[in-house]
Each structure stands twice: as structure tokens, then as C-alpha cells.
Design a protein around this motif. Structure first.
Motif, PDB file in Angstrom:
ATOM      1  N   TYR A 298       0.834  -1.197   0.000  1.00 15.13           N
ATOM      2  CA  TYR A 298       0.000   0.000   0.000  1.00 15.13           C
ATOM      3  C   TYR A 298       0.866   1.244   0.000  1.00 15.13           C
ATOM      4  N   GLU A 299       1.957   1.184   0.727  1.00 19.93           N
ATOM      5  CA  GLU A 299       2.852   2.341   0.764  1.00 19.93           C
ATOM      6  C   GLU A 299       3.500   2.559  -0.595  1.00 19.93           C
ATOM      7  N   GLU A 300       3.890   1.479  -1.225  1.00 25.12           N
ATOM      8  CA  GLU A 300       4.432   1.547  -2.588  1.00 25.12           C
ATOM      9  C   GLU A 300       3.459   2.250  -3.528  1.00 25.12           C
ATOM     10  N   GLN A 301       2.169   1.959  -3.329  1.00 21.26           N
ATOM     11  CA  GLN A 301       1.122   2.499  -4.194  1.00 21.26           C
ATOM     12  C   GLN A 301       0.632   3.870  -3.724  1.00 21.26           C
ATOM     13  N   TYR A 302       1.305   4.423  -2.759  1.00 22.39           N
ATOM     14  CA  TYR A 302       0.949   5.747  -2.231  1.00 22.39           C
ATOM     15  C   TYR A 302      -0.444   5.774  -1.584  1.00 22.39           C
ATOM     16  N   LEU A 303      -0.849   4.646  -1.070  1.00 16.87           N
ATOM     17  CA  LEU A 303      -2.138   4.593  -0.388  1.00 16.87           C
ATOM     18  C   LEU A 303      -1.978   4.862   1.097  1.00 16.87           C
ATOM     19  N   LEU A 304      -0.766   4.658   1.585  1.00 19.89           N
ATOM     20  CA  LEU A 304      -0.530   4.704   3.019  1.00 19.89           C
ATOM     21  C   LEU A 304       0.846   5.308   3.258  1.00 19.89           C
ATOM     22  N   ALA A 305       0.902   6.302   4.123  1.00 16.61           N
ATOM     23  CA  ALA A 305       2.190   6.903   4.435  1.00 16.61           C
ATOM     24  C   ALA A 305       2.662   6.403   5.792  1.00 16.61           C
ATOM     25  N   SER A 306       3.953   6.562   6.038  1.00 19.77           N
ATOM     26  CA  SER A 306       4.476   6.158   7.338  1.00 19.77           C
ATOM     27  C   SER A 306       5.613   7.076   7.727  1.00 19.77           C
ATOM     28  N   VAL A 307       5.712   7.318   9.020  1.00 15.94           N
ATOM     29  CA  VAL A 307       6.857   8.032   9.549  1.00 15.94           C
ATOM     30  C   VAL A 307       7.890   6.984   9.932  1.00 15.94           C
TER      31      VAL A 307
END
Lengths: 122, 122
Positions: free
Chosen positions: A20-29
Motif C-alpha cells: 500500500y505504501e508503494e502504491q501511495y495509499l498509506l504513508a508512514s513516519v
DNA sequence: CTAAAACCTGACGTTGACGTCAGAGGCAAG
DNA sequence: CTTGCCTCTGACGTCAACGTCAGGTTTTAG
């Protein structure tokens, strides 16, 4: 919270979250060592992502719609996109209902030896 | 009728029809030269196959259920299978409806400048 | 301190329903 | 007869949403 906690809390795989992060659906610190840190609020977001995936939306569609689905403000272009997806889902529902009714007909007519109407309640 | 006619009549690709045959979903009589010949009755069958595919059934599931869906007689084991698929579809419908309602809420609240209720009727 | 458990980044594997291409044969029309 | 379209059988390509493995770092439990 860390990625494993989030995964088990939502019931999704760690790999999926990274995807999801790869797909820009989810960000993370990131922590100083590079580990992903999430606020509790992302639980809802991940569940929403899952819901949209299960409705047949692609990552691309979700990434376009997610901001306005969460904030509630939407441009005219996005409004069209939303309506389009809504239409898709609506059509999908009606064909699914037809299929379900067809299966129901088979089940009820082919199972008169059972209790009465529903062969497997709920 | 030949495969191209069937394809255009149902609105499915020639490749798909050959694939269905590979999966034992569709039979064909061959002409002396090896070309597939279909009776008109298969049109319904192909449409049914498409319907089941769109309901999320796999080829394997369809090949198991197709005989009884068409003839109407079913063994207890198949009855369970039918109920299970029915349940799946039912669950899918309810989550889809939830998603649709969610999109609806966004659309209606974010589009007060349109006509009144439905921004895109039908 | 040490071992287990969790995390990281690549990167290749999987699955299902076809798409697509190659090379060869069939079929009605002119 | 040949031109053009349809059909045939392999067989490899595709695409999305992850699964899985390798090889290495980090955190936690004892």
C-alpha cells in the motif's frame, strides 16, 4: 505503532501494508533506524482501503479517491469519478443479486427434504 | 454456428470461448475439418458462465456447479457448495452496498450545487 | 550479553482469465 | 486460382495484489 501491530490489528499482511505504501495509499513516519511508525488513525484508513479493494477498485482508482473520501471535499472531476465508481458498484450489486436469486431458486426447489425454506440458515 | 458467431453474439472473445472449453465449461462438436460447431442453445450457457465469473466464481467452482444449475437436480454435496457460494455472494453484496452508501454520502454532501438529491440519476 | 522475534530492502514467484503472436490450414467469392 | 477472412493449435505475455525468500539490521525478552 509498528507495522506488525497494524497488520494484526486490521487483519492484513505486513507485505500488503508495504505494498500500500508503494502504491501511495498509506504513508508512514520512519523511526531513526528506518522502521515504519503509524498513528492509530491509520487503522480506519487501511480498513477503508480494503473495502475499496473488495469493491473492485484498483490501486490507481483508490489513490485518486482516497483523499476526498477521507476529507469529504472533492473537485468536480473527482465527483465524476466517484459517480462512475458508484455506478459500477451499483451494477455489480444488481447482477450479483440476480445470480444469488438464481442460486436460491435452485437451492429451494432442489431441497424440499430439508426443514422448510432455508437449507442453511444465516 | 461457428466460434466467431457465438463470440460476437454473446459479446465475448473467441479466445475466451476456447478457454472455456479447456476448462470443461463448454463442449463443441467439430466439423470434419476440425472447426467448432455450436448449437444455438449454448448462448444461454455462455451467458451463465459469464454471470458466474462476474460473481467471483472460479472455473473450478463453475465446472462443479454448472450441471446442476442447468438441469436443476443436485446432490447433497453440491447443495452445500451452492449454499456456500450463495453465502459468499450475499456477503459480497452487503459489503458492496456499504461501500456504495459511503460513496453516496460523499457525493450527496459534496455536491449541493447540483439539482437536488441524485447528482447522476439512474 | 545473547538469542529470538520483528523489521528492512530488493527481487523473483504466483494465480486466473484471458491477450497476442506464429505458423498452418479451411472456405466462400470473384 | 487467389484473395481475404475465419479457424486451428501451441505457446508465451499480461496484470494486479500480493506471497515468499535471501541477506542483513534492530528491537525485545530473559
Amino acid at each position: 505503532m509498528r507495522i506488525g501491530d497494524l497488520a494484526s490489528r486490521v487483519g492484513v499482511s505486513v507485505r500488503a501494508l508495504r505494498y500500500y505504501e508503494e502504491q501511495y495509499l498509506l504513508a508512514s513516519v520512519r523511526s531513526p533506524s528506518g522502521q515504519r511508525q503509524y498513528p492509530d488513525s491509520v487503522v480506519d484508513r487501511v480498513q477503508l482501503i480494503q473495502q475499496l479493494y473488495s469493491a473492485g477498485l484498483s490501486s490507481r482508482a483508490i489513490v485518486e479517491l482516497l483523499p476526498c473520501v477521507e476529507t469529504g471535499d472533492v473537485t468536480p472531476a473527482l465527483l465524476d469519478r466517484l459517480s462512475a465508481e458508484r455506478g459500477r458498484i451499483d451494477a455489480q450489486v444488481s447482477t450479483l443479486v440476480k445470480t444469488r436469486d438464481r442460486l436460491d431458486a435452485i437451492i429451494t426447489t432442489a431441497a424440499p427434504a430439508r426443514s422448510a425454506g432455508r437449507p442453511c440458515p444465516r
